[in-house]
Design an enzyme around this catalytic site. Structure first.
Site, PDB file in Angstrom:
ATOM      1  N   TYR A 187      -8.281  41.843  -6.355  1.00 59.78           N
ATOM      2  CA  TYR A 187      -7.222  40.399  -5.770  1.00 59.78           C
ATOM      3  C   TYR A 187      -6.112  41.485  -4.617  1.00 59.78           C
ATOM      4  CZ  TYR A 187     -10.362  37.985  -9.254  1.00 59.78           C
ATOM      5  OH  TYR A 187     -11.206  37.539  -9.039  1.00 59.78           O
ATOM      6  N   LYS A 221     -11.141  43.182 -13.306  1.00 58.38           N
ATOM      7  CA  LYS A 221     -12.414  43.603 -13.335  1.00 58.38           C
ATOM      8  C   LYS A 221     -12.203  45.364 -12.341  1.00 58.38           C
ATOM      9  CE  LYS A 221     -12.624  39.190 -12.944  1.00 58.38           C
ATOM     10  NZ  LYS A 221     -11.446  38.912 -12.555  1.00 58.38           N
ATOM     11  N   ASP A 273      -6.051  36.684 -16.163  1.00 60.39           N
ATOM     12  CA  ASP A 273      -7.432  37.488 -15.571  1.00 60.39           C
ATOM     13  C   ASP A 273      -7.123  37.450 -14.656  1.00 60.39           C
ATOM     14  OD1 ASP A 273      -9.937  37.274 -14.830  1.00 60.39           O
ATOM     15  OD2 ASP A 273      -9.397  36.464 -13.590  1.00 60.39           O
ATOM     16  N   HIS A 294     -16.894  43.645 -11.478  1.00 61.40           N
ATOM     17  CA  HIS A 294     -16.809  42.006 -10.691  1.00 61.40           C
ATOM     18  C   HIS A 294     -18.216  41.960 -10.351  1.00 61.40           C
ATOM     19  CE1 HIS A 294     -13.496  40.138  -7.959  1.00 61.40           C
ATOM     20  NE2 HIS A 294     -14.062  39.513  -8.899  1.00 61.40           N
TER      21      HIS A 294
END
Length: 306
Positions: free
Chosen positions: A51, A76, A46, A107
């Site tokens: 990120y 996401k 994931d 997200h």
């Protein structure tokens, strides 16, 4: 109550219950963590555009030598990409060095400007979901399933009442034990989990050990159950979710020993699961990744549910 190894999405695909999460994993550490995890037996990864580590995740997959088709890969849609959904998908595919995603999530239901200085008022997150539906139907070879993340009952209900595609998953903060100061804080979100189950939506638990600065492994009940089974508190907290129907869980670490140790999921008794669930109550419930968490700043949308 036996541990589940996979959970079936409403698309018919199987998602491995235990995944490696990569939120807050530092630059230069993620690729190795992914490689270690895949070689150790993980089949579920994931990440997210937000990120900033999709490229490292992709490199870790390549370095592991594990065939792509043996891996369930989730990323996401970023908050500042709500106005360019299809472009964002292809950006993620390029960063991840893959031809397709197994699951693509919104997200947050929070369209933001490119500078992240506030919401795009002309963009409704529901329109974003409809754009994701369109891309999903247009590119079934590029995205196998779509879903959401950080959706409370309020937001999920609106989506279900106004969409064609039921989300395959809702990734949310879940932990039966969390902050110990000034009082214990817990986040099982039972009502939301029940709603997802009733609609055939898989729940993916993030921050299962608690979130930033949490001392979840010191919870007395968690330690008691861990001692009984001869495993770590982390194993119990991950197993808590894996023992429940329709839930997958993300463990997170960049330390090889911990990544490998987290693979050990334990069959908990029905009573142990009930005891862990009972830790949460109206007084002690606390959701760390709340849109109005003052330590992060408001994400520009209202969500009264904690």
């Amino acid at each position: 109550m036996p541990v589940h190894t996979t959970v079936k999405l409403n698309t018919g695909a199987d998602m491995p219950v235990l995944g490696l999460g990569t939120w807050q994993s530092g630059p230069g550490e993620v690729a190795n963590a992914v490689t270690v995890a895949l070689k150790a037996g993980y089949k579920h990864l994931d990440t997210a555009t937000a990120y900033g580590n999709e490229a490292e995740v992709g490199q870790g997959i390549i370095d592991s030598g594990v065939p792509r088709q043996e891996i369930f890969l989730t990323t996401k849609l970023n908050n500042n990409d709500h106005h360019k959904v299809e472009e964002a998908l292809f950006y993620s595919l390029k960063q991840l060095k893959t031809d397709y995603l197994d699951l693509w999530l919104m997200h947050w239901p929070a369209p933001m400007t490119q500078a992240l200085d506030g919401p795009l008022r002309e963009t409704d997150w529901l329109d974003t979901w409809k754009a994701m539906e369109k891309v999903y139907k247009a590119h079934p070879d590029k995205v196998k399933a779509i879903g959401v993340s950080n959706f409370s009952i309020k937001f999920l209900t609106r989506l279900l009442e106004n969409s064609e595609v039921v989300p395959a998953a809702n990734q949310i903060e879940l932990h039966p034990a969390s902050f110990q100061y000034p009082i214990p804080r817990y986040c099982t979100q039972a009502d939301l989990v029940d709603l997802c189950r009733s609609k055939g939506i898989v729940v993916t638990a993030y921050s299962p050990l608690g979130s930033t600065n949490a001392t979840v492994r010191e919870d007395a009940l968690v330690k008691k159950i861990a001692a009984k089974h001869g495993v770590s508190a982390a194993n119990i907290l991950l197993s808590f979710h894996a023992n429940q129907e329709g839930i997958s869980v993300l463990g997170k670490s960049v330390t090889p020993e911990r990544i490998i140790a987290n693979l050990q999921l334990i069959d908990l008794s029905d009573e142990e699961v009930r005891e862990l669930k009972a830790l949460d109550n109206d007084q002690n419930h606390f959701r760390v990744c709340h849109p109005n968490w003052t330590g992060w700043g408001s994400l520009g949308f209202e969500d009264c549910e904690n």
